[in-house]
Design an enzyme around this catalytic site. Structure first.
Site, PDB file in Angstrom:
ATOM      1  N   HIS A 297       0.837  -1.209   0.000  1.00  0.00           N
ATOM      2  CA  HIS A 297       0.000   0.000   0.000  1.00  0.00           C
ATOM      3  C   HIS A 297       0.869   1.254   0.000  1.00  0.00           C
ATOM      4  CE1 HIS A 297      -3.107   2.857   1.447  1.00  0.00           C
ATOM      5  NE2 HIS A 297      -2.113   3.315   2.191  1.00  0.00           N
ATOM      6  N   GLU A 298       1.881   1.291   0.880  1.00  0.00           N
ATOM      7  CA  GLU A 298       2.740   2.474   0.981  1.00  0.00           C
ATOM      8  C   GLU A 298       3.503   2.724  -0.327  1.00  0.00           C
ATOM      9  OE1 GLU A 298       2.722   4.629   3.369  1.00  0.00           O
ATOM     10  OE2 GLU A 298       1.286   3.447   4.538  1.00  0.00           O
ATOM     11  N   HIS A 301       1.607   4.490  -3.051  1.00  0.00           N
ATOM     12  CA  HIS A 301       1.647   5.960  -3.052  1.00  0.00           C
ATOM     13  C   HIS A 301       2.802   6.452  -3.911  1.00  0.00           C
ATOM     14  CE1 HIS A 301      -1.527   6.656  -0.213  1.00  0.00           C
ATOM     15  NE2 HIS A 301      -0.957   5.948   0.745  1.00  0.00           N
ATOM     16  N   GLU A 376      -5.561   7.352  -0.820  1.00  0.00           N
ATOM     17  CA  GLU A 376      -5.529   6.145   0.012  1.00  0.00           C
ATOM     18  C   GLU A 376      -6.287   5.005  -0.665  1.00  0.00           C
ATOM     19  OE1 GLU A 376      -3.770   5.568   2.723  1.00  0.00           O
ATOM     20  OE2 GLU A 376      -2.943   7.589   2.484  1.00  0.00           O
ATOM     21  N   ASP A 380      -4.680   1.480  -1.899  1.00  0.00           N
ATOM     22  CA  ASP A 380      -5.287   0.178  -1.559  1.00  0.00           C
ATOM     23  C   ASP A 380      -5.506  -0.646  -2.820  1.00  0.00           C
ATOM     24  OD1 ASP A 380      -5.330   0.653   1.141  1.00  0.00           O
ATOM     25  OD2 ASP A 380      -7.463   1.194   1.233  1.00  0.00           O
TER      26      ASP A 380
END
Length: 438
Positions: A297-298, A301, A376, A380
């Site tokens: 997930h990070e 970004h 976000e 995801d």
């Protein structure tokens, strides 16, 4: 920007009640945020978890989460009321001109002649102002750490570490803040009405320096970064980074447990050299696949350009703040309204300008939160496309329970305060994305 000159002239109105305007903005801002907090506090009194979480969390976990949320909410209401009283008192009793004059007297009496002038006086005012703010807010920081967090099993700090951190922070504030403030003021004095271009470039340079300096000189003062030991977690994280062509330079474990039982993971660094940091608490309480899913997930970004986009928007925000400030920097009526009749200190003008900017900043904050929540969801979705839909869902639920994070939120409170979607929203989207990916 040709409009700034006429704007500055139109805003400089002799006799205008700037003090009343700023107090009014502050009270309106306080009233709005208190209203939102009360709405959220009512949400925290609900006894059943959201339907989407009924099968994922126990009633006991939900009750603990609600109790923790209510405790933080009550503390926040008291703290914000105290902060508002402090701000209004500072303005009403003319503490800014009195404090400025006191700092000037100290420099005139005790400092060598070469340290006289506005920049030295501003630095001393800045340091003392920050120290007093820290002391005034110390009871709340102490209560939150050693009463509230302690009660719910999160605090790992000793009192010695707590106060040592405060001292270190103050020293860093002086060592780093003084030359930065001096540069900020010197640029404004040197470049006149077009200072905002050069101040913006200066701040951009400071940010680049801090990104480089933080892991080398600042972070080690508070935490220990340890290279991750060989094992499945390290292998899987490095494989994920290689798969995404993420420029991973170092993979660290940070001793977050020395202060708190909360857990997290993040990355930082320059575009060509990134560092991943994982809290020891996250590793201790999660399966390897769940930690990798969180990092998926990070890194989403990074891959989707979210960090670059947010950085670009923040730079635009800074530029327009400095540009608008140029319309207030010589506003005689503003300074006189706050008791500055013989001098117009740049630092004081910037502090007052930020108070005036509150309504615009509220709109900007709301817009940024909307964009952040969108990012976000996209991160995801990125993790889902990597094949981590189930693992990420499990990890989010586990982190929610372990951190006693609020499981539901009032919609208006969430819009204004939350940079992340609440858990039920994320799980619902993850389930839909997961089905599509199958």
């Amino acid at each position: 920007m040709d409009f700034l000159g006429p704007l500055a002239q139109s805003l400089d109105r002799p006799g205008f009640n700037w003090k009343g305007l700023i107090i009014g903005f502050g009270l309106a801002h306080y009233a709005f945020e208190t209203y939102l907090s009360i709405r959220q506090h009512k949400k925290l009194q609900e006894t059943k978890p959201p339907k989407s979480l009924e099968s994922a969390v126990t009633q006991e976990d939900h009750d603990k989460s609600q109790a923790y949320g209510r405790a933080k909410s009550k503390c926040g209401l008291v703290e914000s009321f105290f902060g508002q009283v402090t701000n209004v008192s500072t303005i009403y009793f003319d503490l800014l001109p009195k404090g400025w004059a006191l700092m000037g007297g100290i420099i005139a009496q005790y400092a060598p002649a070469r340290f006289s002038g506005e920049i030295s006086q501003s630095i001393l005012f800045f340091i003392v102002f920050n120290l007093l703010s820290t002391i005034i807010n110390l009871p709340f920081a102490y209560y939150k750490t050693f009463v509230l967090e302690e009660k719910f099993g999160f605090n790992q700090q000793t009192k010695k570490l707590f106060f040592t951190d405060i001292v270190k922070t103050q020293v860093l504030f002086v060592v780093l803040g003084s030359p930065i403030l001096a540069g900020f003021l010197a640029i404004i004095k040197t470049f006149g009405d077009n200072f905002f271009y050069y101040v913006w470039l200066f701040v951009l340079g400071v940010q680049a320096f801090m990104i480089t300096a933080y892991p080398i000189w600042i972070l080690p003062l508070f935490n220990t970064l340890t290279p991750m030991e060989p094992g499945k977690l390290k292998t899987d994280v490095e494989a994920l980074a290689a798969r995404l062509k993420f420029p991973l330079k170092n993979l660290y474990v940070i001793d977050g447990s020395k202060r708190s039982a909360h857990s997290n993971a993040y990355f930082f660094g320059l575009p060509w050299s990134k560092h991943i940091v994982i809290f020891d608490t996250l590793i201790e309480k999660s399966e390897v696949s769940e930690v990798v899913a969180v990092l998926g997930h990070e890194l989403g970004h990074w891959s989707e350009g979210h960090t670059t986009k947010m950085f670009g928007i923040s730079q635009f925000h800074l530029f327009y703040i400095f540009a608008l400030f140029s319309a207030f920097i010589s506003n005689t009526s503003l300074f006189e309204a706050f008791g500055f009749y013989k001098t117009q200190p740049i630092l004081i003008g910037f502090l007052l300008f930020n108070d005036i900017l509150q309504p615009l900043d509220t709109i900007f904050k709301l817009s940024m939160n909307v964009l952040s929540r969108r990012f976000e969801f996209e991160a995801d979705a990125f993790a889902v496309n990597l094949g981590y839909a189930e693992e990420l869902s499990k990890s989010l639920i586990k982190l929610q329970v372990q951190n006693l994070a609020t499981m539901d939120a009032d919609w208006l409170y969430s819009c204004y305060h939350h940079t992340h979607p609440i858990l039920p929203e994320r799980l619902r989207v993850l389930e839909l994305k997961g089905k599509k990916a199958q």
